[in-house]
Design an enzyme around this catalytic site. Structure first.
Site, PDB file in Angstrom:
ATOM      1  CD  GLU A   1     -10.843  -3.596   5.667  1.00  0.00           C
ATOM      2  OE1 GLU A   1     -10.503  -3.782   4.472  1.00  0.00           O
ATOM      3  OE2 GLU A   1     -10.888  -2.479   6.177  1.00  0.00           O
TER       4      GLU A   1
ATOM      5  CG  ASP B   1      -2.120  -0.961   1.002  1.00  0.00           C
ATOM      6  OD1 ASP B   1      -2.301  -1.458  -0.126  1.00  0.00           O
ATOM      7  OD2 ASP B   1      -2.851  -1.219   1.965  1.00  0.00           O
TER       8      ASP B   1
ATOM      9  CG  ASP C   1      -6.753  -0.735   0.760  1.00  0.00           C
ATOM     10  OD1 ASP C   1      -7.042  -1.916   1.001  1.00  0.00           O
ATOM     11  OD2 ASP C   1      -7.244   0.230   1.376  1.00  0.00           O
TER      12      ASP C   1
ATOM     13  CB  ALA D   1      -1.043   1.478   8.155  1.00  0.00           C
TER      14      ALA D   1
ATOM     15  CE  LYS E   1      -4.076  -4.484   1.260  1.00  0.00           C
ATOM     16  NZ  LYS E   1      -4.891  -3.357   1.731  1.00  0.00           N
TER      17      LYS E   1
ATOM     18  CB  CYS F   1      -2.134  -3.478   4.955  1.00  0.00           C
ATOM     19  SG  CYS F   1      -2.195  -4.575   3.565  1.00  0.00           S
TER      20      CYS F   1
ATOM     21  CG  HIS G   1      -9.364   4.183   2.261  1.00  0.00           C
ATOM     22  ND1 HIS G   1     -10.354   3.841   3.147  1.00  0.00           N
ATOM     23  CD2 HIS G   1      -8.639   3.046   2.054  1.00  0.00           C
ATOM     24  CE1 HIS G   1     -10.231   2.560   3.466  1.00  0.00           C
ATOM     25  NE2 HIS G   1      -9.213   2.052   2.818  1.00  0.00           N
TER      26      HIS G   1
ATOM     27  CB  SER H   1     -13.409  -0.815   5.132  1.00  0.00           C
ATOM     28  OG  SER H   1     -12.946  -0.050   4.039  1.00  0.00           O
TER      29      SER H   1
ATOM     30  CG  HIS I   1     -11.307  -0.220  -0.648  1.00  0.00           C
ATOM     31  ND1 HIS I   1     -11.250  -1.533  -0.246  1.00  0.00           N
ATOM     32  CD2 HIS I   1     -10.518   0.469   0.223  1.00  0.00           C
ATOM     33  CE1 HIS I   1     -10.465  -1.629   0.819  1.00  0.00           C
ATOM     34  NE2 HIS I   1     -10.001  -0.436   1.114  1.00  0.00           N
TER      35      HIS I   1
HETATM   36  C1  VGL Z   1      -5.314  -0.253   5.354  1.00  0.00           C
HETATM   37  C2  VGL Z   1      -6.826   0.956   6.534  1.00  0.00           C
HETATM   38  C3  VGL Z   1      -7.772   0.772   5.545  1.00  0.00           C
HETATM   39  C4  VGL Z   1      -3.937  -0.795   5.244  1.00  0.00           C
HETATM   40  C5  VGL Z   1      -6.242  -0.456   4.354  1.00  0.00           C
HETATM   41  O1  VGL Z   1      -3.592  -1.230   4.131  1.00  0.00           O
HETATM   42  O2  VGL Z   1      -3.181  -0.785   6.234  1.00  0.00           O
HETATM   43  N1  VGL Z   1      -5.608   0.442   6.449  1.00  0.00           N
HETATM   44  N2  VGL Z   1      -7.451   0.065   4.461  1.00  0.00           N
HETATM   45 ZN    ZN Z   2      -8.703   0.065   2.748  1.00  0.00          ZN
END
Ligand code: VGL
Ligand code: ZN
Length: 183
Positions: free
Chosen positions: A101, A9, A49, A134, A94, A138, A68, A57, A51
């Site tokens: 999620e 990410d 990520d 993060a 993903k 993830c 996001h 989420s 979406h």
């Molecule tokens: C993530 C929050 C929402 C991540 C993904 O990849 O860490 N965190 N979506």
């Molecule tokens: Zn996400």
């Protein structure tokens, strides 16, 4: 020992100006670029990520996050500085299903429908370096799934970004106690 680098990410939604701008994210990208350049010939796999606009989420659907990294927007794109290292068959998406999620890169699929685990096995990988954003979500889930799948896992600390500093600081020793190296 065959090695691989998994970049989690490092996409605009988690960088300054993004909906989930993370701490230390710009440094993570710069340090990741340097790390990749110091390991010539080592395959680099990217997790993204990705979406739909009504993902579960997101707050409007009762989830914890603002919208996001919506597919097709800038937020879903990998940082420009890393594009020279991106290969389509080594890029995994993903969080594409509105109802699930997915914090782990293991849930992602490439364009051909292959999983990260599958492709790492095909590459003969034994050691995986995990970097990205993060730490608490993830990165953590991806590193833990890699360990469970039998890989030797090292998380590279200066190549991480995080949502919350306390959470980041708490996560690293937990990963270490599970058997993941922190470098
Ligand atoms: C993530 C929050 C929402 C991540 C993904 O990849 O860490 N965190 N979506
Ligand atoms: Zn996400």
């Amino acid at each position: 020992m065959e090695k691989a680098i998994v970049v989690v990410d490092e996409i605009y939604g988690f960088l300054p100006g993004g909906a989930l701008a993370c701490i230390h994210s710009e440094e993570a990208v710069a340090n990741t670029k340097e790390f990749i350049e110091k390991h010539p010939g080592v395959p680099v796999l990217f997790i993204c990520d990705h979406h739909p606009s009504d993902h579960c989420s997101f707050a409007a659907q009762g989830g914890p996050w603002p919208p996001h990294c919506v597919a097709g927007t800038r937020e879903a794109e990998i940082h420009d500085d890393l594009l020279p290292f991106v290969q389509e068959e080594l890029t995994f998406y993903k969080g594409c299903d509105p109802a699930q999620e997915q914090y782990s890169g293991f849930d992602g699929r490439n364009e051909a429908g292959q999983s990260l685990d599958e492709v790492l096995q095909l590459l003969g990988t034994e050691v995986v370096y995990v970097v990205g954003i993060a730490t608490e979500y993830c990165v953590r889930n991806t590193a833990e799934d890699l360990l469970r799948a039998g890989f030797k896992v090292t998380v590279v600390e200066d190549c991480l970004g995080w949502v919350d500093t306390e959470g980041h600081k708490k996560t690293l020793p937990e990963l270490k106690s599970e058997g993941i190296k922190i470098q």
